[in-house]
Write a protein that holds these residues in place. Structure first.
Motif, mmCIF file in Angstrom:
data_model
loop_
_atom_site.group_PDB
_atom_site.id
_atom_site.type_symbol
_atom_site.label_atom_id
_atom_site.label_comp_id
_atom_site.label_asym_id
_atom_site.label_seq_id
_atom_site.Cartn_x
_atom_site.Cartn_y
_atom_site.Cartn_z
ATOM 1 N N ALA A 130 0.765 -1.120 -0.272
ATOM 2 C CA ALA A 130 0.142 0.212 0.215
ATOM 3 C C ALA A 130 1.000 1.309 0.195
ATOM 4 C CB ALA A 130 -1.254 0.065 1.317
ATOM 5 N N ALA A 131 1.776 1.557 1.079
ATOM 6 C CA ALA A 131 2.709 2.789 0.772
ATOM 7 C C ALA A 131 3.472 2.884 -0.166
ATOM 8 C CB ALA A 131 3.943 1.741 2.014
ATOM 9 N N ASP A 132 3.764 1.130 -1.337
ATOM 10 C CA ASP A 132 4.991 1.975 -2.295
ATOM 11 C C ASP A 132 4.547 2.178 -4.170
ATOM 12 O OD1 ASP A 132 7.256 2.076 -0.743
ATOM 13 O OD2 ASP A 132 7.434 -0.358 -1.876
ATOM 14 N N SER A 133 2.361 1.543 -3.768
ATOM 15 C CA SER A 133 1.556 2.059 -4.916
ATOM 16 C C SER A 133 1.152 2.993 -4.395
ATOM 17 C CB SER A 133 1.184 0.255 -5.069
ATOM 18 O OG SER A 133 1.639 -0.568 -4.892
ATOM 19 N N ALA A 134 1.260 3.910 -3.431
ATOM 20 C CA ALA A 134 -0.208 4.938 -2.904
ATOM 21 C C ALA A 134 0.373 5.845 -4.334
ATOM 22 C CB ALA A 134 -0.082 4.869 -2.217
ATOM 23 N N SER A 135 -0.897 7.346 -3.994
ATOM 24 C CA SER A 135 -0.525 8.374 -4.648
ATOM 25 C C SER A 135 0.595 9.241 -4.165
ATOM 26 C CB SER A 135 -1.437 9.049 -5.783
ATOM 27 O OG SER A 135 -2.520 7.995 -6.223
ATOM 28 N N SER A 136 1.048 11.027 -4.053
ATOM 29 C CA SER A 136 1.322 11.425 -3.879
ATOM 30 C C SER A 136 0.456 12.612 -2.025
ATOM 31 C CB SER A 136 1.476 12.960 -4.308
ATOM 32 O OG SER A 136 0.576 14.029 -4.828
ATOM 33 N N PRO A 137 1.100 12.208 -1.817
ATOM 34 C CA PRO A 137 0.152 12.920 -0.146
ATOM 35 C C PRO A 137 -0.658 13.593 -0.585
ATOM 36 C CG PRO A 137 2.610 12.503 0.507
ATOM 37 C CD PRO A 137 2.902 11.982 -1.135
ATOM 38 N N TYR A 138 -0.096 14.841 -1.358
ATOM 39 C CA TYR A 138 -1.238 15.753 -1.967
ATOM 40 C C TYR A 138 -2.735 15.301 -2.795
ATOM 41 C CZ TYR A 138 -2.760 20.207 -4.091
ATOM 42 O OH TYR A 138 -3.562 20.436 -4.787
ATOM 43 N N THR A 139 -2.153 14.564 -3.421
ATOM 44 C CA THR A 139 -3.899 13.907 -4.345
ATOM 45 C C THR A 139 -4.407 12.832 -2.933
ATOM 46 O OG1 THR A 139 -1.977 13.497 -6.285
ATOM 47 C CG2 THR A 139 -4.058 12.126 -5.828
ATOM 48 N N LEU A 140 -3.552 12.016 -2.208
ATOM 49 C CA LEU A 140 -4.501 11.579 -1.087
ATOM 50 C C LEU A 140 -5.491 12.534 -0.279
ATOM 51 C CD1 LEU A 140 -1.795 9.313 -0.434
ATOM 52 C CD2 LEU A 140 -4.205 8.919 -2.121
ATOM 53 N N ARG A 141 -4.732 13.713 -0.241
ATOM 54 C CA ARG A 141 -5.593 14.830 0.689
ATOM 55 C C ARG A 141 -6.650 15.485 0.060
ATOM 56 N NH1 ARG A 141 0.284 15.854 2.854
ATOM 57 N NH2 ARG A 141 -0.108 17.917 0.829
ATOM 58 N N ILE A 142 -6.702 16.183 -0.510
ATOM 59 C CA ILE A 142 -7.128 15.964 -2.170
ATOM 60 C C ILE A 142 -8.786 15.057 -1.902
ATOM 61 C CG2 ILE A 142 -8.223 17.111 -3.987
ATOM 62 C CD1 ILE A 142 -6.358 18.970 -2.908
ATOM 63 N N MET A 143 -8.478 14.224 -2.615
ATOM 64 C CA MET A 143 -9.110 12.655 -2.206
ATOM 65 C C MET A 143 -9.779 12.813 -1.566
ATOM 66 S SD MET A 143 -7.823 10.270 -4.223
ATOM 67 C CE MET A 143 -8.385 9.017 -3.990
ATOM 68 N N THR A 144 -9.257 12.478 0.522
ATOM 69 C CA THR A 144 -9.677 12.829 1.853
ATOM 70 C C THR A 144 -10.790 13.933 1.790
ATOM 71 O OG1 THR A 144 -8.127 11.525 2.406
ATOM 72 C CG2 THR A 144 -9.522 12.464 3.870
ATOM 73 N N TRP A 145 -10.474 15.270 0.894
ATOM 74 C CA TRP A 145 -11.199 16.145 1.043
ATOM 75 C C TRP A 145 -13.503 15.835 0.311
ATOM 76 C CZ3 TRP A 145 -11.627 19.548 5.510
ATOM 77 C CH2 TRP A 145 -10.542 19.522 6.007
ATOM 78 N N CYS A 146 -12.787 15.121 -0.605
ATOM 79 C CA CYS A 146 -13.820 14.967 -1.355
ATOM 80 C C CYS A 146 -15.014 14.222 -1.069
ATOM 81 C CB CYS A 146 -12.677 14.912 -2.872
ATOM 82 S SG CYS A 146 -12.670 16.091 -3.810
ATOM 83 N N ALA A 147 -14.203 12.752 -0.714
ATOM 84 C CA ALA A 147 -14.851 11.390 0.587
ATOM 85 C C ALA A 147 -16.157 11.795 1.681
ATOM 86 C CB ALA A 147 -13.849 10.720 0.393
ATOM 87 N N ALA A 148 -15.436 13.093 2.360
ATOM 88 C CA ALA A 148 -15.855 13.571 3.263
ATOM 89 C C ALA A 148 -16.745 14.240 3.238
ATOM 90 C CB ALA A 148 -14.453 14.567 4.464
ATOM 91 N N LEU A 149 -16.664 15.219 1.441
ATOM 92 C CA LEU A 149 -17.772 15.912 1.626
ATOM 93 C C LEU A 149 -20.137 15.372 0.231
ATOM 94 C CD1 LEU A 149 -15.824 19.455 0.204
ATOM 95 C CD2 LEU A 149 -17.223 18.704 3.020
#
Length: 353
Positions: free
Chosen positions: A285-304
Motif C-alpha cells: 500500500a505504501a509503495d503503490s500509493a499516489s502522492s500525499p497531496y493527491t490523497l489529501r484532496i481525495m480525502t476532503w472530496c470523499a468526506a464531503l
C-alpha cells in the motif's frame, strides 16, 4: 493513520458495500433461473431489485475509481494481469444492465424470456468470477521485480481460486434468497426461506472451510476475528430464517458477507497484491500509493460527498421497502401470465413491469 492506510481502508469499505448490496442483487439474478417456477415469479424477483440494482453498481465504479486515483500501481497491475476475467465481468454487467432495461420493451414471450435468461447467466458468471478474482488477489499472483504481472489466465484458475468462485456464488445466492424471502409474499416467500436453509448449510460449510484455508496460508492471524464473526453470522442467519425472522436473517447474511470481505483485506494488508514468485516483489500500500497531496484532496472530496450518497441510497431503499407478490404485477402485455388488472399494488414498491 497514514493517508495510504486510510485509503486502503476506504477501498476495503467500498468493496464491502458493493458485495453487501450487489451480492443479494446477483443472488436474485441467479434465483430467477432456479427458484422461480414461471415467468410471473421471475417478474416478481426482478421487481424486488428493479429500483435499486443500478444504484448498487455505483459502489463498484467508486471502488475502481478510488483504486485508480489512490493506488495507480495497484490499479495498473490488477487490471493488466486480470484483463480477461475483468473484461468478462464487465461484459456480463453490461448484458445484465441491458437485460433489466430491455426485457419489458417488447411484448413477445420469446423476447422477454431471452433477456431473463441473460439476467440469470450473467449473474451466475459474475458471482463466480468475483470470488476467483479476489481469491487470486489475496493468495498472490506471479508478479516480477518490476511490479508486472508475468503469468497467464491459467495461473488464475488454481483449486484455491476455483473454490473461492464456488464460495462467492453460494454466498451471493444465500444472500439473495434471504432478500427474496424478505421482499416477497406468498408461496415464493416460503420456498425462498426453504432454499436459504439448504444454501446456508452447504454454502456455509464451503465458506468457513475456504476462509480457514486462507488464514492457514496467511502470514498473520489478525483476520481470525473476522472468521469468528462469519461463523456467528452464518449461525444467526440460519436460526433467524428457521424462525421466520426474515429481516434478522437477511441482516445476518449481510454481516457474513461483510466478515468475508473484511477477512480478505485484513489478510492482504500491508500488501495490495502479493507476489507468488517472491514476497519481496509484492506491491504494498505504501509503495503503490499516489502522492500525499493527491490523497489529501481525495480525502476532503470523499468526506464531503460520501454522506450525501449514503443518505440518497438509504432513502431509495426506504421508499421501495414493501413486499411484492404475483398479485401485485401489472397485466403482462401478451397475456401469458397476466394478473387481474385490479390487483392492489403496495405502497413503496414502484411500478412492476
Amino acid at each position: 493513520m497514514e493517508l495510504h492506510t486510510l485509503w486502503f481502508v476506504v477501498i476495503a469499505v467500498l468493496w464491502v458495500g458493493y458485495f453487501f448490496l450487489e451480492g443479494f442483487d446477483f443472488g436474485i439474478g441467479v434465483l430467477t433461473g432456479t427458484l422461480a417456477r414461471d415467468r410471473a415469479e421471475r417478474r416478481v424477483l426482478i421487481n424486488t431489485i428493479g429500483p435499486v440494482w443500478d444504484g448498487n453498481e455505483v459502489w463498484l465504479l467508486t471502488a475502481a475509481g478510488a483504486t485508480f486515483a489512490a493506488f495507480p500501481d495497484w490499479y495498473a497491475t490488477l487490471f493488466s494481469g486480470f484483463y480477461l476475467p475483468l473484461l468478462l465481468i464487465l461484459v456480463c454487467l453490461i448484458v445484465r444492465g441491458v437485460a433489466f432495461e430491455y426485457r419489458a420493451k417488447r411484448p413477445e414471450e420469446r423476447w422477454q424470456r431471452g433477456w431473463e435468461h441473460a439476467i440469470f447467466v450473467s449473474s451466475l458468471v459474475v458471482s463466480v468470477l468475483w470470488g476467483v478474482a479476489f481469491a487470486n488477489i489475496v493468495r498472490g499472483v506471479p508478479i516480477d521485480a518490476e511490479g508486472e504481472f508475468v503469468g497467464d489466465v491459467g495461473d488464475l484458475l488454481s483449486p484455491y481460486a476455483l473454490l473461492g468462485g464456488a464460495v462467492s456464488l453460494a454466498l451471493f445466492t444465500l444472500h439473495g434468497a434471504l432478500f427474496a424471502a424478505l421482499k416477497t409474499v406468498g408461496d415464493i416467500r416460503a420456498r425462498a426461506r426453504r432454499l436459504a436453509g439448504r444454501l446456508g448449510l452447504v454454502g456455509g460449510a464451503l465458506t468457513v472451510g475456504w476462509l480457514g484455508w486462507t488464514l492457514a496460508e496467511a502470514d498473520t492471524w489478525r483476520a481470525a476475528p473476522a472468521l469468528v464473526v462469519a461463523v456467528l453470522a452464518l449461525v444467526g442467519a440460519l436460526a433467524a430464517n428457521a424462525r421466520g425472522r426474515e429481516g434478522w436473517a437477511f441482516l445476518s447474511s449481510g454481516v457474513l458477507v461483510v466478515a468475508v470481505v473484511a477477512l480478505w483485506f485484513l489478510t492482504l494488508f500491508p500488501d495490495v497484491m502479493p507476489s507468488s514468485l517472491d514476497p519481496a516483489w509484492s506491491l504494498t500500500a505504501a509503495d503503490s500509493a499516489s502522492s500525499p497531496y493527491t490523497l489529501r484532496i481525495m480525502t476532503w472530496c470523499a468526506a464531503l460527498a460520501t454522506p450525501l450518497v449514503l443518505l440518497y441510497q438509504g432513502w431509495t431503499y426506504w421508499v421501495f421497502r414493501k413486499r411484492i407478490g404475483t398479485q401485485h404485477l401489472a397485466p403482462a402485455a401478451h397475456g401469458a401470465d397476466a394478473e387481474p388488472a385490479d390487483a392492489p399494488e403496495p405502497a413503496g414498491t414502484g411500478t412492476p413491469t
